[in-house]
Scaffold this active site. Structure first.
Site, PDB file in Angstrom:
ATOM      1  N   HIS A 304       0.803  -1.223   0.000  1.00 36.71           N
ATOM      2  CA  HIS A 304       0.000   0.000   0.000  1.00 36.71           C
ATOM      3  C   HIS A 304       0.838   1.276   0.000  1.00 36.71           C
ATOM      4  O   HIS A 304       0.390   2.307  -0.479  1.00 36.71           O
ATOM      5  CB  HIS A 304      -1.060  -0.057   1.102  1.00 36.71           C
ATOM      6  CG  HIS A 304      -2.164  -0.988   0.709  1.00 36.71           C
ATOM      7  ND1 HIS A 304      -2.090  -2.347   0.919  1.00 36.71           N
ATOM      8  CD2 HIS A 304      -3.313  -0.786   0.024  1.00 36.71           C
ATOM      9  CE1 HIS A 304      -3.175  -2.924   0.407  1.00 36.71           C
ATOM     10  NE2 HIS A 304      -3.929  -1.997  -0.134  1.00 36.71           N
ATOM     11  N   GLU A 545      -9.677 -12.124  -9.757  1.00 30.62           N
ATOM     12  CA  GLU A 545      -8.330 -12.010  -9.180  1.00 30.62           C
ATOM     13  C   GLU A 545      -7.876 -13.303  -8.526  1.00 30.62           C
ATOM     14  O   GLU A 545      -6.809 -13.358  -7.937  1.00 30.62           O
ATOM     15  CB  GLU A 545      -8.246 -10.836  -8.204  1.00 30.62           C
ATOM     16  CG  GLU A 545      -9.280 -10.829  -7.111  1.00 30.62           C
ATOM     17  CD  GLU A 545      -9.187  -9.613  -6.196  1.00 30.62           C
ATOM     18  OE1 GLU A 545      -8.188  -8.882  -6.211  1.00 30.62           O
ATOM     19  OE2 GLU A 545     -10.160  -9.397  -5.441  1.00 30.62           O
ATOM     20  N   ASP A 569      -3.568  -9.166  -7.387  1.00 33.49           N
ATOM     21  CA  ASP A 569      -3.761 -10.453  -6.723  1.00 33.49           C
ATOM     22  C   ASP A 569      -3.683 -11.601  -7.724  1.00 33.49           C
ATOM     23  O   ASP A 569      -3.131 -12.655  -7.412  1.00 33.49           O
ATOM     24  CB  ASP A 569      -5.107 -10.479  -5.990  1.00 33.49           C
ATOM     25  CG  ASP A 569      -4.989  -9.832  -4.624  1.00 33.49           C
ATOM     26  OD1 ASP A 569      -3.985 -10.116  -3.942  1.00 33.49           O
ATOM     27  OD2 ASP A 569      -5.860  -9.043  -4.248  1.00 33.49           O
ATOM     28  N   ARG A 579       2.778 -10.993  -3.206  1.00 35.26           N
ATOM     29  CA  ARG A 579       2.954  -9.670  -3.826  1.00 35.26           C
ATOM     30  C   ARG A 579       3.739  -8.705  -2.963  1.00 35.26           C
ATOM     31  O   ARG A 579       4.184  -7.659  -3.419  1.00 35.26           O
ATOM     32  CB  ARG A 579       1.589  -9.072  -4.206  1.00 35.26           C
ATOM     33  CG  ARG A 579       0.704  -8.777  -3.033  1.00 35.26           C
ATOM     34  CD  ARG A 579      -0.718  -8.474  -3.454  1.00 35.26           C
ATOM     35  NE  ARG A 579      -1.012  -7.053  -3.501  1.00 35.26           N
ATOM     36  CZ  ARG A 579      -2.228  -6.539  -3.672  1.00 35.26           C
ATOM     37  NH1 ARG A 579      -3.265  -7.341  -3.861  1.00 35.26           N
ATOM     38  NH2 ARG A 579      -2.420  -5.254  -3.700  1.00 35.26           N
ATOM     39  N   CYS A 616      -8.575  -3.371 -13.102  1.00 34.88           N
ATOM     40  CA  CYS A 616      -8.268  -2.345 -12.103  1.00 34.88           C
ATOM     41  C   CYS A 616      -6.978  -2.639 -11.348  1.00 34.88           C
ATOM     42  O   CYS A 616      -6.635  -1.927 -10.419  1.00 34.88           O
ATOM     43  CB  CYS A 616      -9.420  -2.155 -11.138  1.00 34.88           C
ATOM     44  SG  CYS A 616      -9.775  -3.644 -10.210  1.00 34.88           S
TER      45      CYS A 616
HETATM   46  C1  PEP Z   1      -5.901  -6.289  -7.461  1.00 34.49           C
HETATM   47  O1  PEP Z   1      -5.766  -7.274  -6.729  1.00 34.49           O
HETATM   48  O2  PEP Z   1      -5.447  -6.214  -8.622  1.00 34.49           O
HETATM   49  C2  PEP Z   1      -6.625  -5.111  -6.964  1.00 34.49           C
HETATM   50  C3  PEP Z   1      -6.919  -4.100  -7.757  1.00 34.49           C
HETATM   51  O3  PEP Z   1      -6.976  -5.077  -5.657  1.00 34.49           O
HETATM   52  P1  PEP Z   1      -6.004  -4.759  -4.419  1.00 34.49           P
HETATM   53  O4  PEP Z   1      -4.696  -4.269  -4.969  1.00 34.49           O
HETATM   54  O5  PEP Z   1      -6.702  -3.730  -3.598  1.00 34.49           O
HETATM   55  O6  PEP Z   1      -5.924  -6.092  -3.757  1.00 34.49           O
HETATM   56 MG    MG Z   2      -7.017  -7.551  -4.984  1.00 31.97          MG
END
Ligand code: PEP
Ligand code: MG
Length: 657
Positions: A304, A545, A569, A579, A616
């Site tokens: 994050h 995902e 994900d 990740r 996304c």
């Molecule tokens: C993803 O997993 O690609 C996603 C957009 O969600 P997050 O990064 O919030 O897990």
């Molecule tokens: Mg995700």
């Protein structure tokens, strides 16, 4: 005088309700205790009260002794019997502690530094080049020798400790008095100030000094002991308070030593922040506009911190491992957030190269503004929606300025993490409605709560999990907690009246999860109709995902309105590579044929079923991959606002070509 009752305060006496209870108790002169399961603590100590861990529906006794004990017991029992006590219907301007989000923990990475002839290399976490003065942020450890005091020294040492407590409280009051302090920050400082005045913590330190130990050692011992108690509670919110206690202990020690923490406020314009680790929340509160770049020992490309850096256009290299220590003493630093290269104290040649690249990047940014308002289309005329990923209302302006055609991912986690209790339905409905209104007529895709064992929120007890990423997160948790989930769904149904709201579910791996959600939505609609509350239906989609979702994409496509591929994900699950772990960052590439194959399968299933397929995950903003995604049939790409104009340009050039 004593009376027993069943606690009706929503979610029990922790966090804000607890501190408000203490405030009420302190308004009486008598001594007051609260007793649960035979354990009695002072009702005037927030620390003790929180550690008592009183939950909703538990029986407690309020015991008071002194002149105003009757009034005190009556008032406190009334407080305990009111489900809304301490919650967000109460006035918020009294300095009482409120929201403190919990930063997602970033795991400790083993030393993974690669020393190259280009300098050092870590994980490329937020693109862009930067060069500037180094701002090493390594708060010094406080060492104490545990000095034994002579009997005639203890009195003066207790006095010294009291003066230090007063100094810390004054510093915190001065911060609270600063009108420019953001609301969220105010809650944190107010909570810390309460702890700094806590009789349990300070009293324990004073007793230790009176017993013959120097004040710094006594404060460290007392704060470590109380922090350990918090860390040992079976509640993630209370566990996170351990850090608050340590932070206050640290402030007290600094005051005793005649020092003050520099903090990030002193960061000069354009400086490069160098840290071993920085919590996502610390970063969110830092003077982001002044930060030229970030270099960190911990973290990965989709941690994050990386997401915050990208959304603010700050170049970042993370995951340098323990050897980030070597950067403590440097004067200047250059970094390339697209390749992960870091150059401590760059020589003239590197300086010249970076200066040229920074100038070129500035020109590119300037030229890209021409694409801000364009509506990119495929060669056949189909509009490609280039939307923004955001996590709070504060990011709306940046997204609109960048030219976002709506929101492709609104991460609702921050809304939940920012508060010491679960956000109410009204508060959520207002937030989602404001978002929908800001982007209307463009769509706003709100993702339902995607929280997991690695990111606790107040009000939900998470189990201890070996593998939180494979555990109780996203839709799994929500379906098990319909009380939380329905509140969010009801808020979304109410907000849908105000704009173009779509809703998507995270971490879906079974059709049944979609069906059970639909059943809950129907229940919510029925309830809202009965209550006479206006609401509107919304299209329901899923994030793809998990590999399971890819394999059942054809079946899923028959039951949902759209797909949004979550490559962050999806990549970690397809490649079985965490990740957040820099050691396996080499496997964590979306362009790996295995991941691209999974994206293609998903796109084909969606296109054949005639539903929208979007993306996304962070890959959606990559110009090198966008043409492939468009060819697969994706018609929506959602990304950090900083990437929007370049993505639009890329699509325009592809169509022209
Ligand atoms: C993803 O997993 O690609 C996603 C957009 O969600 P997050 O990064 O919030 O897990
Ligand atoms: Mg995700």
């Amino acid at each position: 005088m004593e009376r027993s009752t069943i606690v009706r305060v929503h979610e029990g006496l922790h966090a804000r309700p607890a501190t408000r209870f203490v405030k009420l108790a302190k308004s009486f002169e008598c001594d007051i205790e609260i007793v649960r399961d035979g354990k009695a603590v002072s009702a005037k100590s927030p620390v003790k009260l929180m550690l008592l861990g009183v939950k909703e529906n538990q029986e407690v006794t309020v015991r008071a002794e002194g002149a105003d004990s009757i009034e005190a017991v009556e008032a406190l029992i009334g407080y305990l019997e009111n489900p809304l006590s301490g919650l967000d219907d109460e006035p918020q301007d009294d300095g009482a502690p409120q929201a403190e989000p919990v930063a997602a923990p970033v795991p400790v990475a083993p030393a993974s530094l690669v020393q190259t002839h280009h300098g050092l290399r870590g994980v490329a976490a937020s693109e862009g080049v930067a060069m500037g003065p180094a701002f090493p942020y390594f708060p010094a450890e406080i060492n104490t020798d545990g000095r034994t005091l002579a009997p005639d020294e203890t009195g003066a040492e207790v006095e010294r400790l009291r003066r230090a407590v007063a100094t810390v409280q004054q510093r915190m009051d001065a911060t609270l008095a600063d009108r420019s302090l953001a609301e969220g920050d105010r809650g944190i400082v107010a909570a810390l100030r309460d702890i700094a005045a806590d009789e349990d913590l300070i009293g324990e330190a004073e007793r230790t000094v009176a017993g013959g130990l120097d004040a710094v050692s006594a404060v460290m011992a007392a704060s470590a002991q109380v922090a350990d108690e918090f860390a040992g509670m079976d509640d993630p919110y209370l566990n996170a308070r351990a850090d608050d206690i340590r932070a206050v202990g640290r402030q007290l020690c600094l005051a005793l030593l005649g020092e003050e923490e520099a903090g990030l406020d002193a960061l000069p314009e354009g400086a490069i922040l160098i840290a071993e680790d920085i919590g996502a929340w610390d970063l969110a509160r830092a003077p982001l506009k002044r930060i030229g770049g970030i270099v960190c020992g911990h973290g990965g490309a989709t941690s994050h911190v990386a997401i915050i850096a990208r959304s603010h256009g700050i170049p970042a290299v993370l995951g340098l491992g323990g050897q980030v220590d070597a950067l403590r003493e440097i004067g200047a630093i250059a970094l390339d957030g697209s390749t992960g290269h870091v150059h401590p104290d760059p020589d003239d040649a590197i300086r010249a190269d970076f200066e040229a690249r920074i100038t070129a990047a500035g020109k590119e940014r300037e030229a890209l503004t021409a694409y801000r308002d364009m509506e990119p289309r495929r060669a056949d005329g189909t509009v490609i929606e280039v939307a923004a990923n955001i996590g709070s209302l504060e990011e709306i302006d940046a997204a609109r300025e960048a030219g976002a055609m709506g929101v492709g991912l609104f991460r609702t986690e921050l809304l939940f993490m920012r508060h010491m209790h679960l956000p109410s339905e009204d508060m959520q409905a207002e937030t989602y409605a404001a978002l929908a209104q800001a982007f209307a007529p463009h769509p706003v895709i709100v993702r339902t709560l995607d929280i997991g064992g690695d990111k606790p929120i107040a009000g939900v007890e998470f189990p201890q999990e070996e593998n939180p990423f494979l555990g109780w997160r996203g839709i799994r948790m929500c379906l098990d907690r319909p009380d939380i989930f329905k509140r969010q769904l009801r808020a979304l149904l109410r907000a849908a009246v105000h704009g173009n709201i779509k809703v998507m579910l995270p971490m879906v791996s079974e059709l049944d999860e979609v069906r059970r959600t639909r059943a809950l939505i129907e229940e919510c609609k029925g309830e809202l109709a009965t209550e006479g509350k206006s609401h509107a239906d919304f299209p329901l989609g899923v994030m793809v995902e998990t590999p399971a979702a890819v394999f059942i994409a054809r079946e899923l496509a028959k039951e949902v309105a759209f797909f949004s591929i979550g490559t962050n994900d999806l990549t970690q699950y397809v490649m079985a590579a965490d990740r957040l772990n820099p050691v396996v960052a080499g496997l964590n590439h979306v362009e790996n044929p295995a991941v691209m194959g999974a994206i293609e399968m998903t796109a084909r299933a969606g296109v054949e079923a005639g539903i929208m397929v979007g993306m996304c995950g962070e890959a959606a903003g990559r110009p090198d991959l966008i043409p492939a995604f468009i060819r697969m049939g994706l018609t929506e790409l959602s990304m950090s606002p900083a990437s929007i104009q370049r993505a639009k340009k890329c699509i325009a050039e592809m169509s022209a070509g």
